[in-house]
Write an enzyme that holds these catalytic residues in place. Sequence first.
Site, short mmCIF file in Angstrom:
data_model
loop_
_atom_site.label_atom_id
_atom_site.label_comp_id
_atom_site.label_asym_id
_atom_site.label_seq_id
_atom_site.Cartn_x
_atom_site.Cartn_y
_atom_site.Cartn_z
N ASP A 179 0.83 -1.20 0.00
CA ASP A 179 0.00 0.00 0.00
C ASP A 179 0.86 1.25 0.00
OD1 ASP A 179 -1.96 1.87 0.26
OD2 ASP A 179 -2.83 1.05 2.11
N ASP A 227 -2.31 5.89 -5.23
CA ASP A 227 -2.45 4.93 -4.13
C ASP A 227 -2.62 3.51 -4.66
OD1 ASP A 227 -2.98 3.63 -1.77
OD2 ASP A 227 -4.82 4.70 -1.33
#
Length: 439
Positions: free
Chosen positions: A82, A292
């Site tokens: 992430d 992201d």
Amino acid sequence: MPPPLVCLLLLLFLLAVPRPSSVAAEVSRPGGKPHVFPLRARQVPAGVLPRPPSKLRFHHNVSLTVSLSVGTPPQNVTMVLDTGSELSWLLCAPGLQGGAARGESFRPRASATFAAVPCGSAQCRSRDLPAPPSCDGATRQCRVSQSYADGSTSDGTLATDVFRVGDAPPLRSAFGCMATAYDSSSDGVATAGLLGMNRGALSFVSQASTRSFSYCISDRDDAGVLLLGHSDLPFLPLNYTPLYQPTLPLPYFDRVAYSVQLLGIRVGGKPLPIPASVLAPDHTGAGQTMVDSGTQFTFLLGDAYSALKAEFLTQTRPILPALNDPNFAFQEAFDTCFRVPGGQSAPSARLPAVTLQFKGAEMVVAGDRLLYKVPGERRGGDGVWCLTFGNADMVPLTAYVIGHHHQMNVWVEYDLERGRVGLAPVKCDVASQRLGLML
């Protein structure tokens, strides 16, 4: 078109993380030879992925995953990669008999190199985390917490242990050793935690002293590539956009995210009438644009989303019938939806491309990446397909987020040394072949 949601592209990132004192210095130098690794498709069951407070408040079962080993002797774990989070964490079993057979948890008592972080440590005073660490008065150990999609929290101990990725030297890294489990299932790959890759002091990137990394997310299940180190490759004509950082700290601005400046949006070549003020962070910091890997699709704040929805519906009216169901929103935020006859695919080649414009670069979303078939949703004999841009206000979310679905077949480079993000359209399987990977 990508396969159904539970089988959409999930990538096994086989990272090679260097020591700060040795290999890290080599891969950080401009011109140094980067470490190249293949990406593989993996499946994560629905409802297993926790989301920190800055993330979307609903479950995604499509995520990028990395397999590595932690501890001494090494224990194999699978973690969600992430770029939008800082603190890496592992679900820790309470003892030697914890259920780690399939990588669901890490057993700290079985590791000779595991160490809890004391309250007095500088790591326990980190101000980058959404929830500041606290001190356990009884044990004098540093405590951390993580928020989940259902609103619950998981408390744990901030700890360090040895992480081994690929054939690179081991790296001692801080992470959260969390006590609370979450649902899993036998038909997918269990995930033991999350690998934080943003710019915070406790992120895996920072602790490994990695100054540049890049990847290409493929639209195929078995072709993709990850590089740790500078990707100065002649067949990749990267266009760079600077990382955006306000001069003053703002309460709603995530200063350790990979934030860029969104300047405009085009649909089928037509610029949307969105004021520049709508696309820029406001006086509180809300409205930043983040790249992201931990979010599947792309989200726009309400005013920008409304403009995109109106123009996309106008241009697709001769091609696709709109769903026209005000009570339906896929994953609570995707309500620009269409009806497609059962057994058929959406006419991807005829859809108008959506272009995100940044300072110095742009990202074109076209073809199969524009519409997504909602699993199990039907209207008579028709399937339901939705635009892969969501309304952030419906989640709610206070930022623009560019998810990994729209990064497919785009080379994305995170250049921390020069403070920029590079983008280049490229077929990932071709890039893999050029880099000498037989996938």
